[in-house]
Design an enzyme around this catalytic site. Structure first.
Site, PDB file in Angstrom:
ATOM      1  NE  ARG A 155     -39.267  34.953 -15.450  1.00 58.81           N
ATOM      2  CZ  ARG A 155     -39.714  36.015 -14.779  1.00 58.81           C
ATOM      3  NH1 ARG A 155     -39.931  37.158 -15.404  1.00 58.81           N
ATOM      4  NH2 ARG A 155     -39.940  35.944 -13.480  1.00 58.81           N
ATOM      5  CG  HIS A 183     -42.950  34.643 -11.070  1.00 67.00           C
ATOM      6  ND1 HIS A 183     -43.309  35.509 -10.054  1.00 67.00           N
ATOM      7  CD2 HIS A 183     -42.847  35.408 -12.177  1.00 67.00           C
ATOM      8  CE1 HIS A 183     -43.425  36.735 -10.545  1.00 67.00           C
ATOM      9  NE2 HIS A 183     -43.152  36.708 -11.834  1.00 67.00           N
ATOM     10  NE  ARG A 215     -41.396  35.518  -5.837  1.00 65.59           N
ATOM     11  CZ  ARG A 215     -42.123  34.420  -6.070  1.00 65.59           C
ATOM     12  NH1 ARG A 215     -42.168  33.447  -5.178  1.00 65.59           N
ATOM     13  NH2 ARG A 215     -42.797  34.297  -7.198  1.00 65.59           N
ATOM     14  CB  CYS A 224     -35.873  68.347 -26.880  1.00 69.88           C
ATOM     15  SG  CYS A 224     -36.883  69.517 -27.810  1.00 69.88           S
ATOM     16  CG  MET A 225     -31.260  64.080 -24.854  1.00 67.23           C
ATOM     17  SD  MET A 225     -29.532  64.036 -25.331  1.00 67.23           S
ATOM     18  CE  MET A 225     -29.592  63.073 -26.811  1.00 67.23           C
ATOM     19  CG  ASP A 226     -30.943  67.607 -22.841  1.00 66.96           C
ATOM     20  OD1 ASP A 226     -30.666  66.483 -22.391  1.00 66.96           O
ATOM     21  OD2 ASP A 226     -30.373  68.114 -23.831  1.00 66.96           O
TER      22      ASP A 226
HETATM   23  C1  LIG Z   1     -40.228  40.718 -10.036  1.00 70.99           C
HETATM   24  C2  LIG Z   1     -40.636  39.471  -9.368  1.00 70.99           C
HETATM   25  C3  LIG Z   1     -41.581  39.509  -8.328  1.00 70.99           C
HETATM   26  C4  LIG Z   1     -42.339  40.749  -7.936  1.00 70.99           C
HETATM   27  O1  LIG Z   1     -43.477  40.850  -8.759  1.00 70.99           O
HETATM   28  P1  LIG Z   1     -44.494  42.073  -8.615  1.00 70.99           P
HETATM   29  O2  LIG Z   1     -45.523  41.791  -9.653  1.00 70.99           O
HETATM   30  O3  LIG Z   1     -43.705  43.303  -8.925  1.00 70.99           O
HETATM   31  O4  LIG Z   1     -44.997  42.052  -7.225  1.00 70.99           O
HETATM   32  C5  LIG Z   1     -41.834  38.317  -7.658  1.00 70.99           C
HETATM   33  N1  LIG Z   1     -41.215  37.170  -8.014  1.00 70.99           N
HETATM   34  C6  LIG Z   1     -40.338  37.098  -9.023  1.00 70.99           C
HETATM   35  C7  LIG Z   1     -39.707  35.801  -9.363  1.00 70.99           C
HETATM   36  C8  LIG Z   1     -40.032  38.245  -9.754  1.00 70.99           C
HETATM   37  O5  LIG Z   1     -39.157  38.167 -10.757  1.00 70.99           O
END
Ligand SMILES: *Cc1c(COP(=O)(O)O)cnc(C)c1O
Length: 385
Positions: A136, A164, A217, A309-311
């Site tokens: 990514r 990630h 994270r 519906c919308m609302d």
């Molecule tokens: C959104 C994100 C996270 C958090 O991931 P979760 O699966 O919600 O814990 C961690 N690192 C990065 C780079 C993200 O974009």
């Protein structure tokens, strides 16, 4: 004071946030929990969530965009703050001014940033993102020497390095192991121990406690939602869902056998039926695909019937109810519970999407006690007797 004349609201239980956070803090021991509060804290309302996690010991926050970071700074949040996504050149001096850490996403980004740093300000704080397999954003694995060299030759404040995972929420994923191996090779080349290393998201933090490094994270599970059904089943702790969604009946009427309701008149009563109208619709994030989904009334499941519906939308009651009767769309009522995961299955998506699609029109109301919704349910029962 939130103005809310319509009874539809998302109730956010801050005690649940605290409990989920404590679970991760205890799990990682001396390492840090970075609270991921992007996308308005996954739709939970970023300012209240940030206040809660800071009060409970979180020292670093992460958002996705420069604007999200600036929003927090403009609201007096001075906690360490990392932008996980890309930042453009114009933001570089602003990041320096506001003490915002930005992510170096590529070699090109590093050269761009080097050209736009303001020399008179504190050095730009960066975390280097490495693409170990998510494909990514991030510096490619074979560019890592060049990236380390460039950083060393320029006036950056090199604060952290991270990657990630693409498949941390799956069982025995070969890609996951490849990513771990790739990251280990890179960390072997890093000779600065002051650089913070963080690789795990919620799923990895739950399933692979050995990979903690300096921080994890945590996004989705901070809000009490499992990253995937697999992780949910495997984990040793019951996450506390923070968000519930509720409203009240605004009209109750009898539909005679054979009569139809809502747009398209697609739903037809098979027998005489009690129908309640509730003031929530697709403009609130109650998407049309949720037709047929159950809601809770007096602790029992009843279905949404006819087109949403919308609302507004309609539910088929199992018995007559009164105007003002509470309707729980997500959350607990009596012995019954509807989880965000159930909406995700109905909408053929992942739980992450659900709180993000609840629109601004739904006010977020904060409470500090998981039992509160149950308590008001008992109260409304009493009034009816
Ligand atoms: C959104 C994100 C996270 C958090 O991931 P979760 O699966 O919600 O814990 C961690 N690192 C990065 C780079 C993200 O974009």
């Amino acid at each position: 004071m939130i103005e809310n004349y319509r009874p539809t609201k998302a109730v956010i239980d801050l005690t649940a946030i605290k409990s989920n956070l404590t679970y991760f803090q205890e799990k990682v021991g001396d390492a840090d929990v970075i609270a991921v509060v992007k996308a308005d804290a996954y739709g939970h309302g970023v300012l209240e969530i940030v206040k809660t996690v800071i009060e409970n010991g979180v020292r670093m926050l992460a958002v996705a965009t420069p604007d999200e970071a600036l929003f927090l700074r403009n609201h007096g949040i001075d906690t360490e703050l990392l932008v996980l996504g890309a930042t453009p050149s114009q933001f570089i001096p602003i990041a320096q001014q506001h003490n915002i850490i930005v992510t170096a996403i590529s070699l090109d980004w590093l050269s761009m940033a080097a050209m736009h740093v303001e020399k008179n300000l504190d050095a730009l704080k960066i975390h280097l993102k490495v693409d170990t397999g998510m494909r990514r954003i991030g510096v490619q694995v074979n560019e890592i020497d060049e990236a380390f060299g460039f950083i060393a030759d320029h006036d950056f404040d090199f604060k952290g390095i991270f990657t990630h995972f693409a498949t941390a929420d799956e069982k025995d994923s070969p890609l996951f192991s490849q990513q771990v191996n790739a990251m280990n090779t890179i960390l072997d080349k890093l000779d600065d121990s002051s650089v913070m290393v963080h690789i795990s998201n919620s799923a990895a933090a739950i399933m692979h406690p050995d990979l903690v490094c300096d921080a994890v994270r945590i996004g989705i599970s901070l809000y009490g939602i499992a990253p995937s059904p697999y992780v949910g089943e495997e984990m040793d702790f019951e996450l506390q869902p923070a968000l519930s969604l509720e409203t009240e009946m605004i009209q109750v009427k009898k539909l005679k056998a054979g009569e139809a309701l809502s747009y398209g008149a697609t739903y037809r009563a098979e027998q005489d039926e009690w129908i309640a109208t509730i003031p929530i619709g697709y403009a609130d994030g109650m998407l049309r695909g949720l037709q047929g989904q159950d809601v809770l009334v007096k602790g029992k499941r009843v279905p949404i019937v006819g087109r949403i519906c919308m609302d507004q939308c309609m539910v088929r009651l199992s018995e007559r109810s009164l105007i003002g009767e509470k309707v729980q769309l997500i959350g607990r009522q009596g012995q019954q519970r509807i989880l965000i995961d159930e909406w995700a299955v109905k909408l053929e998506t992942i739980p992450y999407e659900i709180p993000c699609i609840l629109t601004k029109r739904v006010p977020r109301v904060y409470v500090e006690r998981a039992e509160l919704t149950d308590f008001s349910f008992q109260q409304s029962n009493k009034m009816l007797r």
